[in-house]
Design a protein around this motif. Structure first.
Motif, mmCIF file in Angstrom:
data_model
loop_
_atom_site.group_PDB
_atom_site.id
_atom_site.type_symbol
_atom_site.label_atom_id
_atom_site.label_comp_id
_atom_site.label_asym_id
_atom_site.label_seq_id
_atom_site.Cartn_x
_atom_site.Cartn_y
_atom_site.Cartn_z
ATOM 1 N N GLY A 292 0.795 -1.220 0.000
ATOM 2 C CA GLY A 292 0.000 0.000 0.000
ATOM 3 C C GLY A 292 0.828 1.270 0.000
ATOM 4 N N LYS A 293 2.151 1.158 0.060
ATOM 5 C CA LYS A 293 3.045 2.318 0.089
ATOM 6 C C LYS A 293 3.920 2.357 -1.167
ATOM 7 C CE LYS A 293 1.577 3.382 4.221
ATOM 8 N NZ LYS A 293 0.674 4.551 4.412
ATOM 9 N N GLY A 294 3.344 1.987 -2.286
ATOM 10 C CA GLY A 294 4.126 1.878 -3.514
ATOM 11 C C GLY A 294 4.707 3.190 -3.983
ATOM 12 N N VAL A 295 3.905 4.251 -3.936
ATOM 13 C CA VAL A 295 4.402 5.547 -4.392
ATOM 14 C C VAL A 295 5.523 6.033 -3.485
ATOM 15 C CG1 VAL A 295 3.807 7.967 -4.779
ATOM 16 C CG2 VAL A 295 2.242 6.159 -5.532
ATOM 17 N N ARG A 296 5.330 5.890 -2.188
ATOM 18 C CA ARG A 296 6.353 6.320 -1.238
ATOM 19 C C ARG A 296 7.657 5.549 -1.454
ATOM 20 N NH1 ARG A 296 4.688 6.284 4.971
ATOM 21 N NH2 ARG A 296 3.221 7.802 4.072
ATOM 22 N N THR A 297 7.547 4.278 -1.836
ATOM 23 C CA THR A 297 8.739 3.461 -2.058
ATOM 24 C C THR A 297 9.451 3.855 -3.345
ATOM 25 O OG1 THR A 297 7.753 1.593 -0.885
ATOM 26 C CG2 THR A 297 9.571 1.103 -2.372
ATOM 27 N N ILE A 298 8.707 3.939 -4.429
ATOM 28 C CA ILE A 298 9.334 4.165 -5.725
ATOM 29 C C ILE A 298 9.754 5.616 -5.927
ATOM 30 C CG2 ILE A 298 7.373 4.748 -7.227
ATOM 31 C CD1 ILE A 298 8.447 2.536 -9.156
ATOM 32 N N ILE A 299 9.234 6.524 -5.070
ATOM 33 C CA ILE A 299 9.586 7.932 -5.240
ATOM 34 C C ILE A 299 11.074 8.153 -5.010
ATOM 35 C CG2 ILE A 299 9.237 8.743 -2.872
ATOM 36 C CD1 ILE A 299 8.053 10.500 -6.099
ATOM 37 N N ASP A 300 11.717 7.289 -4.216
ATOM 38 C CA ASP A 300 13.163 7.410 -4.041
ATOM 39 C C ASP A 300 13.885 7.176 -5.363
ATOM 40 O OD1 ASP A 300 13.036 8.035 -1.378
ATOM 41 O OD2 ASP A 300 13.307 5.978 -0.682
ATOM 42 N N MET A 301 13.355 6.285 -6.175
ATOM 43 C CA MET A 301 13.926 6.049 -7.502
ATOM 44 C C MET A 301 13.628 7.224 -8.422
ATOM 45 S SD MET A 301 13.351 2.721 -9.957
ATOM 46 C CE MET A 301 14.407 2.424 -11.395
ATOM 47 N N VAL A 302 12.410 7.731 -8.353
ATOM 48 C CA VAL A 302 12.015 8.840 -9.214
ATOM 49 C C VAL A 302 12.847 10.086 -8.912
ATOM 50 C CG1 VAL A 302 10.112 10.410 -9.777
ATOM 51 C CG2 VAL A 302 9.685 7.950 -9.535
ATOM 52 N N THR A 303 13.119 10.340 -7.636
ATOM 53 C CA THR A 303 13.920 11.515 -7.266
ATOM 54 C C THR A 303 15.286 11.478 -7.931
ATOM 55 O OG1 THR A 303 12.788 11.758 -5.147
ATOM 56 C CG2 THR A 303 14.969 12.742 -5.335
ATOM 57 N N MET A 304 15.917 10.308 -7.942
ATOM 58 C CA MET A 304 17.258 10.212 -8.521
ATOM 59 C C MET A 304 17.218 10.280 -10.051
ATOM 60 S SD MET A 304 18.651 10.246 -5.679
ATOM 61 C CE MET A 304 20.305 10.398 -6.300
ATOM 62 N N THR A 305 16.190 9.727 -10.667
ATOM 63 C CA THR A 305 16.105 9.852 -12.121
ATOM 64 C C THR A 305 15.778 11.281 -12.529
ATOM 65 O OG1 THR A 305 13.837 8.985 -11.993
ATOM 66 C CG2 THR A 305 15.557 7.446 -12.648
ATOM 67 N N ARG A 306 15.030 12.009 -11.678
ATOM 68 C CA ARG A 306 14.801 13.426 -11.971
ATOM 69 C C ARG A 306 16.108 14.213 -11.904
ATOM 70 N NH1 ARG A 306 8.975 14.688 -8.918
ATOM 71 N NH2 ARG A 306 7.696 13.707 -10.549
ATOM 72 N N LEU A 307 16.965 13.866 -10.956
ATOM 73 C CA LEU A 307 18.292 14.490 -10.910
ATOM 74 C C LEU A 307 19.031 14.243 -12.213
ATOM 75 C CD1 LEU A 307 20.770 15.812 -9.597
ATOM 76 C CD2 LEU A 307 21.244 13.608 -8.494
ATOM 77 N N ASP A 308 18.961 13.018 -12.720
ATOM 78 C CA ASP A 308 19.630 12.721 -13.984
ATOM 79 C C ASP A 308 19.021 13.468 -15.157
ATOM 80 O OD1 ASP A 308 21.516 11.141 -12.815
ATOM 81 O OD2 ASP A 308 20.768 9.237 -13.607
ATOM 82 N N ALA A 381 16.715 18.295 2.664
ATOM 83 C CA ALA A 381 15.583 19.220 2.571
ATOM 84 C C ALA A 381 15.721 20.124 1.350
ATOM 85 C CB ALA A 381 15.484 20.054 3.845
ATOM 86 N N PHE A 382 16.931 20.612 1.107
ATOM 87 C CA PHE A 382 17.166 21.448 -0.065
ATOM 88 C C PHE A 382 16.878 20.672 -1.347
ATOM 89 C CE2 PHE A 382 20.263 22.574 -3.420
ATOM 90 C CZ PHE A 382 19.798 23.846 -3.726
ATOM 91 N N LEU A 383 17.329 19.432 -1.385
ATOM 92 C CA LEU A 383 17.159 18.609 -2.582
ATOM 93 C C LEU A 383 15.682 18.383 -2.882
ATOM 94 C CD1 LEU A 383 19.129 17.098 -4.541
ATOM 95 C CD2 LEU A 383 18.702 15.056 -3.170
ATOM 96 N N ARG A 384 14.879 18.259 -1.850
ATOM 97 C CA ARG A 384 13.453 17.977 -2.048
ATOM 98 C C ARG A 384 12.795 19.050 -2.906
ATOM 99 N NH1 ARG A 384 9.311 17.544 -3.630
ATOM 100 N NH2 ARG A 384 7.324 17.001 -2.661
ATOM 101 N N LEU A 385 13.079 20.306 -2.628
ATOM 102 C CA LEU A 385 12.447 21.396 -3.370
ATOM 103 C C LEU A 385 13.244 21.742 -4.625
ATOM 104 C CD1 LEU A 385 10.792 24.463 -1.721
ATOM 105 C CD2 LEU A 385 12.126 24.735 -3.792
ATOM 106 N N ALA A 386 14.562 21.766 -4.500
ATOM 107 C CA ALA A 386 15.400 22.220 -5.612
ATOM 108 C C ALA A 386 15.420 21.243 -6.774
ATOM 109 C CB ALA A 386 16.826 22.470 -5.114
ATOM 110 N N THR A 387 15.195 19.957 -6.517
ATOM 111 C CA THR A 387 15.140 19.001 -7.621
ATOM 112 C C THR A 387 13.964 19.301 -8.531
ATOM 113 O OG1 THR A 387 16.221 17.275 -6.317
ATOM 114 C CG2 THR A 387 14.990 16.565 -8.253
#
Length: 552
Positions: A292-308, A381-387
């Protein structure tokens, strides 16, 4: 008596003499770039400089550039069945693609940074990623997803223990085999479906738990890139809600998992990379994170691909600038080199400002990611918004910058042989992948509403340059008034994130770039009557100072 004429003595032969054309942009070190090297040093990875130059010489070489061309001209081919009628669901790539993959994985651009305990390891990886992007970005999709999967997989320590050593390997092994039998693995993700797209909570792929503790998936994904990767994180509806699952192409016992590739996408660009529509039918999977926490889990992957995405767009912009500058240095018109013509100096100078702002921001985000994963809460915290800010703006600016650089070459830029059309086709991709502009603009609003510490960190970053430039101070003061979440915030979200990006870039340049660059940026992006096209910098701009920063 018969005479032999000189090769060019015939009148028509003179038409074939080539003059006033630039030489090929090969045989140079792409890492010989002050903006890149200064950023790497500033963000803590100076120890990687020698390796960057080694990779830069490879990227600037004729052989590697031929790989890039061939990998895009000979596109991946889907084979659904073998000659006997058995389903195989394999994608065949040109050998040039495998050369590119071997180079990038061997350079540590996949998951290797997660196994490197040196401070700045993620910055070193980011710089290498940018160099390889200037060569060929398509093959970096599977490389990026492999890098990004590691923090998400750590939500299930047992799975991470099994797969992380292979995901952080520097060995590239093509082909589908049991994961434990390979020396290195690649990972991908399957999130979107045709009926939902970004709205993943509308997904209809289902997951049912089996008696042995594994799960069985049934459904269809709409845009899953790199289908020949070994492992995929997939979202599916479990009884407890949308959940994240690990799906291997080959099961531990060597049998093929059900991963039916319906077709490959016929894309605008990114031709070297295969993107597919897979179908799951009793497909074996393992739960990652809590049910039931799929988005919360995969968002860690999404954050890093957004950086890329930010890294890739900054690098794509810089690659186009390098081509435009090279052409302008060698092409003469009206009795002078293009680079010495006032209006062309304005265009190239303006593009260089755009590129330096993008590169500086991209490497700042990479530095924040490095420090965040080492426990720095402020950087997290900075990365959360700045990404979100960087993903929106740098990716949004790339198509305009590449189009302007292409125009610098005139008709030559519209010719496939120049390489510019490929850069142009690639330019819109990062703005769409991992969330379009609207998604990131709304993500900024979510961060402001739910994570006020991210705004505090963002404010501290901006105000580190307080008092250094009146235009920056004024822009920040105006932006602070807009950061209040009123009822119309979603309507004005794009304007808000654009201003946030420009103020952030301005703060970084004022602190870290030469005065000529910072002054041109603040004068053209934060103050005054800014033209809508590139090449509208004001008289009095230090163009010589800007052009000193051009890549080779």
């Amino acid at each position: 008596m018969r005479t032999t004429e000189a090769p060019h003595s015939h009148p028509t032969a003179l038409t074939h003499e080539v003059t006033n054309q630039p030489p090929p942009l090969t045989g140079h070190d792409v890492a010989d770039d002050a903006v890149l090297l200064e950023g790497v040093r500033r963000e803590g990875a100076e120890w990687h400089t020698e390796e960057l130059h080694r990779l830069g010489r490879l990227v600037g070489g004729e052989e590697a550039q031929e790989w890039a061309d061939q990998a895009n001209r000979h596109e991946p081919v889907l084979r659904t069945h073998d000659r006997y009628g058995h389903r195989v669901d394999e994608v065949e790539f040109h050998p040039a693609y495998h050369h590119l993959m071997d180079t990038s994985v061997g350079a540590g651009l996949a998951g290797a940074a997660w196994a490197d305990e040196r401070p700045g390891a993620h910055v070193a990886r980011a710089a290498g990623f940018m160099l390889m992007t200037t060569l060929e970005p398509g093959h970096l999709c599977p490389v990026s997803m492999t890098y990004a999967v590691v923090p998400a997989l750590r939500h299930s320590p047992d799975l991470a223990k099994t797969y992380e050593p292979l995901l952080t390997s520097r060995v590239y092994e093509a082909g589908l085999r049991a994961p434990a039998g390979k020396r290195g693995l690649l990972a991908g993700m399957g999130m979107t479906e045709k009926q939902g797209g970004t709205d993943v909570r509308a997904n209809t792929t289902t997951a049912a738990e089996a008696a042995d503790g594994t799960w069985r998936l049934r459904g269809h994904k709409w845009f899953t890139s790199a289908p020949m990767n070994d492992l995929f994180l997939v979202l599916a509806q479990a009884p407890g809600g949308l959940s994240c699952f690990l799906v291997p192409r080959v099961l531990p016992d060597g049998g093929r998992n059900t991963f039916r590739i319906q077709r490959l996408k016929d894309k605008l660009g990114n031709r070297a990379n295969a993107s597919s529509e897979p179908e799951f039918d009793d497909t074996v999977a393992w739960l990652v994170g809590a049910e039931g926490k799929g988005v919360r889990t995969i968002i860690d992957m999404v954050t890093m691909t957004r950086l890329d995405c930010v890294l890739g767009s900054a690098a794509g912009t810089r690659a186009a600038l390098a081509q435009a500058a090279h052409h302008a240095r060698h092409r003469a018109v009206f009795g002078a080199k293009l680079i010495d013509q006032p209006l062309m100096r304005n265009v190239i100078g303006d593009l260089s400002v755009e590129s330096e702002a993008a590169t500086t921001l991209a490497l700042r985000l990479a530095g924040a990611a490095d420090r965040a994963q080492r426990g720095d809460a402020g950087e997290r915290a900075f990365l959360r918004l700045a990404t979100a800010v960087g993903k929106y703006w740098v990716c949004k600016r790339q198509p305009a910058a590449v189009a302007e650089a292409l125009e610098c070459l005139g008709g030559n830029g519209y010719d496939e042989a120049s390489g510019m059309p490929r850069l142009y086709r690639e330019a819109p991709l990062n703005g769409i992948w991992e969330g379009s502009g609207n998604v990131n603009a709304l993500d900024l609003l979510r961060a402001l509403a739910r994570e006020p510490e991210s705004l505090d960190a963002f404010r501290a970053e901006i105000e580190a340059a307080s008092g250094a430039d009146r235009r920056l101070d004024a822009a920040w003061q105006a932006l602070r008034g807009e950061l209040v979440l009123t009822e119309d915030a979603p309507l004005r979200a794009r304007r808000l994130i654009e201003r946030a990006a420009l103020v952030l870039q301005g703060s970084l340049l004022v602190r870290h770039a030469p005065a000529a660059v910072a002054d041109a940026f603040c004068g053209s992006r934060l103050d005054g009557d800014r033209g809508l096209a590139f090449g509208t910098l004001a008289p009095g701009t230090d163009f010589a100072g800007l052009l000193e920063r051009l890549p080779a």
